[in-house]
Design a protein around this motif. Structure first.
Motif, PDB file in Angstrom:
ATOM      1  N   LEU A 211       0.823  -1.210   0.000  1.00  0.00           N
ATOM      2  CA  LEU A 211       0.000   0.000   0.000  1.00  0.00           C
ATOM      3  C   LEU A 211       0.858   1.262   0.000  1.00  0.00           C
ATOM      4  CD1 LEU A 211      -2.797  -1.049   2.530  1.00  0.00           C
ATOM      5  CD2 LEU A 211      -2.921  -1.011   0.026  1.00  0.00           C
ATOM      6  N   ASP A 212       1.948   1.235   0.752  1.00  0.00           N
ATOM      7  CA  ASP A 212       2.821   2.412   0.838  1.00  0.00           C
ATOM      8  C   ASP A 212       3.542   2.698  -0.478  1.00  0.00           C
ATOM      9  OD1 ASP A 212       2.095   2.716   3.467  1.00  0.00           O
ATOM     10  OD2 ASP A 212       3.926   1.828   4.295  1.00  0.00           O
ATOM     11  N   ASN A 213       3.695   1.669  -1.294  1.00  0.00           N
ATOM     12  CA  ASN A 213       4.454   1.816  -2.545  1.00  0.00           C
ATOM     13  C   ASN A 213       3.609   1.516  -3.777  1.00  0.00           C
ATOM     14  OD1 ASN A 213       7.547   2.075  -1.668  1.00  0.00           O
ATOM     15  ND2 ASN A 213       6.538   0.637  -0.280  1.00  0.00           N
ATOM     16  N   LEU A 214       2.291   1.567  -3.612  1.00  0.00           N
ATOM     17  CA  LEU A 214       1.410   1.146  -4.695  1.00  0.00           C
ATOM     18  C   LEU A 214       1.565   1.960  -5.980  1.00  0.00           C
ATOM     19  CD1 LEU A 214      -0.622  -0.991  -5.420  1.00  0.00           C
ATOM     20  CD2 LEU A 214      -2.445   0.523  -4.628  1.00  0.00           C
ATOM     21  N   PRO A 215       1.744   3.278  -5.937  1.00  0.00           N
ATOM     22  CA  PRO A 215       1.898   4.011  -7.204  1.00  0.00           C
ATOM     23  C   PRO A 215       3.042   3.472  -8.069  1.00  0.00           C
ATOM     24  CG  PRO A 215       1.454   5.542  -5.431  1.00  0.00           C
ATOM     25  CD  PRO A 215       1.676   4.203  -4.780  1.00  0.00           C
ATOM     26  N   ALA A 216       4.194   3.223  -7.448  1.00  0.00           N
ATOM     27  CA  ALA A 216       5.341   2.705  -8.201  1.00  0.00           C
ATOM     28  C   ALA A 216       5.094   1.271  -8.654  1.00  0.00           C
ATOM     29  CB  ALA A 216       6.602   2.776  -7.344  1.00  0.00           C
ATOM     30  N   ILE A 217       4.489   0.461  -7.786  1.00  0.00           N
ATOM     31  CA  ILE A 217       4.182  -0.927  -8.131  1.00  0.00           C
ATOM     32  C   ILE A 217       3.189  -0.980  -9.284  1.00  0.00           C
ATOM     33  CG2 ILE A 217       2.967  -2.991  -7.305  1.00  0.00           C
ATOM     34  CD1 ILE A 217       4.235  -2.477  -4.551  1.00  0.00           C
ATOM     35  N   TYR A 218       2.175  -0.146  -9.218  1.00  0.00           N
ATOM     36  CA  TYR A 218       1.130  -0.137 -10.243  1.00  0.00           C
ATOM     37  C   TYR A 218       1.715   0.219 -11.612  1.00  0.00           C
ATOM     38  CZ  TYR A 218      -3.592   0.557 -12.105  1.00  0.00           C
ATOM     39  OH  TYR A 218      -4.754   0.448 -12.830  1.00  0.00           O
ATOM     40  N   THR A 219       2.595   1.202 -11.623  1.00  0.00           N
ATOM     41  CA  THR A 219       3.207   1.633 -12.881  1.00  0.00           C
ATOM     42  C   THR A 219       4.155   0.576 -13.442  1.00  0.00           C
ATOM     43  OG1 THR A 219       3.067   3.958 -12.248  1.00  0.00           O
ATOM     44  CG2 THR A 219       4.658   3.391 -13.958  1.00  0.00           C
ATOM     45  N   ARG A 220       4.922  -0.046 -12.569  1.00  0.00           N
ATOM     46  CA  ARG A 220       5.949  -0.991 -13.031  1.00  0.00           C
ATOM     47  C   ARG A 220       5.397  -2.378 -13.349  1.00  0.00           C
ATOM     48  NH1 ARG A 220      11.458  -2.772  -9.675  1.00  0.00           N
ATOM     49  NH2 ARG A 220      12.164  -4.333 -11.198  1.00  0.00           N
ATOM     50  N   PHE A 221       4.414  -2.845 -12.569  1.00  0.00           N
ATOM     51  CA  PHE A 221       3.997  -4.237 -12.700  1.00  0.00           C
ATOM     52  C   PHE A 221       2.563  -4.461 -13.185  1.00  0.00           C
ATOM     53  CE2 PHE A 221       7.544  -4.505  -9.690  1.00  0.00           C
ATOM     54  CZ  PHE A 221       8.278  -5.546 -10.247  1.00  0.00           C
ATOM     55  N   VAL A 222       1.730  -3.441 -13.180  1.00  0.00           N
ATOM     56  CA  VAL A 222       0.333  -3.636 -13.580  1.00  0.00           C
ATOM     57  C   VAL A 222       0.066  -3.096 -14.984  1.00  0.00           C
ATOM     58  CG1 VAL A 222      -2.084  -3.203 -13.001  1.00  0.00           C
ATOM     59  CG2 VAL A 222      -0.411  -3.586 -11.168  1.00  0.00           C
ATOM     60  N   THR A 223       0.393  -1.847 -15.211  1.00  0.00           N
ATOM     61  CA  THR A 223       0.104  -1.239 -16.519  1.00  0.00           C
ATOM     62  C   THR A 223       1.252  -1.381 -17.511  1.00  0.00           C
ATOM     63  OG1 THR A 223       0.902   0.929 -15.756  1.00  0.00           O
ATOM     64  CG2 THR A 223      -1.441   0.446 -15.466  1.00  0.00           C
ATOM     65  N   ASN A 224       2.388  -1.836 -17.045  1.00  0.00           N
ATOM     66  CA  ASN A 224       3.597  -1.926 -17.867  1.00  0.00           C
ATOM     67  C   ASN A 224       3.636  -3.243 -18.647  1.00  0.00           C
ATOM     68  OD1 ASN A 224       6.160  -1.291 -18.856  1.00  0.00           O
ATOM     69  ND2 ASN A 224       7.212  -2.151 -17.075  1.00  0.00           N
ATOM     70  N   VAL A 225       2.831  -3.326 -19.705  1.00  0.00           N
ATOM     71  CA  VAL A 225       2.770  -4.541 -20.516  1.00  0.00           C
ATOM     72  C   VAL A 225       3.046  -4.211 -21.978  1.00  0.00           C
ATOM     73  CG1 VAL A 225       1.125  -5.667 -18.966  1.00  0.00           C
ATOM     74  CG2 VAL A 225       0.283  -4.335 -20.911  1.00  0.00           C
ATOM     75  N   SER A 226       3.395  -5.235 -22.736  1.00  0.00           N
ATOM     76  CA  SER A 226       3.623  -5.043 -24.169  1.00  0.00           C
ATOM     77  C   SER A 226       2.300  -4.703 -24.848  1.00  0.00           C
ATOM     78  CB  SER A 226       4.210  -6.310 -24.787  1.00  0.00           C
ATOM     79  OG  SER A 226       5.456  -6.637 -24.198  1.00  0.00           O
ATOM     80  N   PRO A 227       2.307  -3.804 -25.816  1.00  0.00           N
ATOM     81  CA  PRO A 227       1.070  -3.461 -26.525  1.00  0.00           C
ATOM     82  C   PRO A 227       0.689  -4.558 -27.514  1.00  0.00           C
ATOM     83  CG  PRO A 227       2.913  -2.295 -27.486  1.00  0.00           C
ATOM     84  CD  PRO A 227       3.451  -3.010 -26.278  1.00  0.00           C
ATOM     85  N   PRO A 228      -0.589  -4.650 -27.858  1.00  0.00           N
ATOM     86  CA  PRO A 228      -1.028  -5.642 -28.862  1.00  0.00           C
ATOM     87  C   PRO A 228      -0.367  -5.387 -30.214  1.00  0.00           C
ATOM     88  CG  PRO A 228      -2.903  -4.764 -27.655  1.00  0.00           C
ATOM     89  CD  PRO A 228      -1.726  -3.908 -27.291  1.00  0.00           C
TER      90      PRO A 228
END
Length: 228
Positions: A211-228
């Motif tokens: 929770l304390d680091n969610l912004p960085a985690i979200y950017t690096r591991f959730v939305t950071n995917v290869s495009p179609p």
């Protein structure tokens, strides 16, 4: 919340399975069944037995995997396929190490029902122990021919690989395919705030560090995917 009327948020965070259909001892999003069967049929004509290794995984199941890794019950591997010594890491770094290959519960694409791991069952013996590791899908591996075929055919059936390349977050997973249209419809409903609330109400190991680091985690591991 009335659990008899699941919301879209519950579906994308792994807290509902009402959007799924049973298929081949697995469960996939109802809207992608026909496209998957078409892909599977084309693969068969090309000489492959494209088989589902893993599909939908709910929040509770993903949490068990996460907690067992955080506690050292299950091994955590780095991108070089070496076991990580979590005892030498603080909670934040433990979480980062885990997320190289295991998604944060609530943010796993396997919650969507649009993503699945596949292999070529015909390429190995019945007693083969599937690992889902890079060596199996790269040149010389038993599933390299299927992987090469998927490279040129996935998009014809509406699929792609969200972890095709190493973008500094999740390690490449050549076995992981995703339905382009349906996954994007669902992923677009997820937000950092939705994930925060989901994790806050959970019993995840390392929850406060997440929770304390969610912004960085979200950017690096959730939305950071290869495009179609």
């Amino acid at each position: 919340m009335d659990v008899t009327k699941p919301t879209p948020i519950m579906c994308i965070t792994g807290q509902s399975d009402t959007h799924l259909t049973d298929i081949q001892n697995h469960r996939l999003h109802s809207a992608i069944i026909s496209d998957f069967l078409a892909l599977q049929s084309a693969a068969q004509k090309a000489g492959f037995e494209l088989t589902i290794a893993s599909s939908f995984r709910d929040f509770n199941r993903q949490s068990i995997i996460w907690n067992n890794k955080f506690l050292g019950i299950r091994p955590v591997y780095n991108k070089q396929q070496k076991v990580v010594d979590l005892t030498k890491l603080n909670d934040v770094d433990k979480c980062i190490a885990i997320m190289i290959y295991s998604a944060l519960p609530g943010a796993s694409r396997h919650h969507l029902g649009t993503d699945l791991d596949v292999f070529d069952k015909a390429a190995v013996s019945d007693d083969y122990k599937l690992q889902l590791t890079p060596d199996e899908y790269l040149q010389g591996g038993p599933f390299a021919p299927l992987s090469n075929w998927l490279d040129t055919n996935l998009d014809k059936f509406g699929f792609y690989r969200p972890y095709q390349h190493d973008l500094g977050g999740v390690a490449p997973e050549l076995w992981h395919i995703s339905h382009i249209k349906q996954s994007q419809l669902l992923v677009n409903k997820l937000s950092e705030q939705v994930l925060y609330e989901c994790i806050k109400n959970s019993e995840l190991q390392g929850k406060q560090a997440i929770l304390d680091n969610l912004p960085a985690i979200y950017t690096r591991f959730v939305t950071n995917v290869s495009p179609p």
